[in-house]
Scaffold this motif. Structure first.
Motif, PDB file in Angstrom:
ATOM      1  N   UNK A   1       0.861  -1.177   0.000  1.00  0.00           N
ATOM      2  CA  UNK A   1       0.000   0.000   0.000  1.00  0.00           C
ATOM      3  C   UNK A   1       0.902   1.233   0.000  1.00  0.00           C
ATOM      4  N   UNK A   2       0.650   2.121  -0.942  1.00  0.00           N
ATOM      5  CA  UNK A   2       1.523   3.303  -1.011  1.00  0.00           C
ATOM      6  C   UNK A   2       0.986   4.412  -0.108  1.00  0.00           C
ATOM      7  N   UNK A   3       1.753   5.489  -0.011  1.00  0.00           N
ATOM      8  CA  UNK A   3       1.388   6.596   0.886  1.00  0.00           C
ATOM      9  C   UNK A   3       0.055   7.232   0.520  1.00  0.00           C
ATOM     10  N   UNK A   4      -0.258   7.285  -0.773  1.00  0.00           N
ATOM     11  CA  UNK A   4      -1.517   7.882  -1.210  1.00  0.00           C
ATOM     12  C   UNK A   4      -2.706   7.088  -0.678  1.00  0.00           C
ATOM     13  N   UNK A   5      -2.614   5.773  -0.807  1.00  0.00           N
ATOM     14  CA  UNK A   5      -3.696   4.917  -0.303  1.00  0.00           C
ATOM     15  C   UNK A   5      -3.802   4.996   1.218  1.00  0.00           C
ATOM     16  N   UNK A   6      -2.669   5.034   1.883  1.00  0.00           N
ATOM     17  CA  UNK A   6      -2.684   5.147   3.342  1.00  0.00           C
ATOM     18  C   UNK A   6      -3.290   6.471   3.778  1.00  0.00           C
TER      19      UNK A   6
END
Length: 59
Positions: A1-6
């Motif tokens: 999970x990348x930072x955008x999704x987090x």
């Protein structure tokens, strides 16, 4: 999970928690309102019963 999704997940969770708190507060107020209305209804019923009793005793 990348930072955008987090970040999106965190934002969604924050919004859900805020909505949950608002609903808890609203529920608490609605319960107080209901209790007040129940008490008013009880008092009104007692007054009506007293008036009916008076009318019956006069008739």
């Amino acid at each position: 999970m990348d930072n955008s999704n987090l970040s999106q997940l965190e934002s969604s969770i924050t919004k859900l928690l805020a909505a949950h708190q608002a609903l808890i507060k609203e529920n608490r107020q609605l319960r107080l309102d209901r209790d007040n209305l129940i008490e008013k209804n009880k008092l009104a019923s007692e007054k009506i019963e007293a008036m009916i009793s008076k009318l019956k005793s006069k008739g």
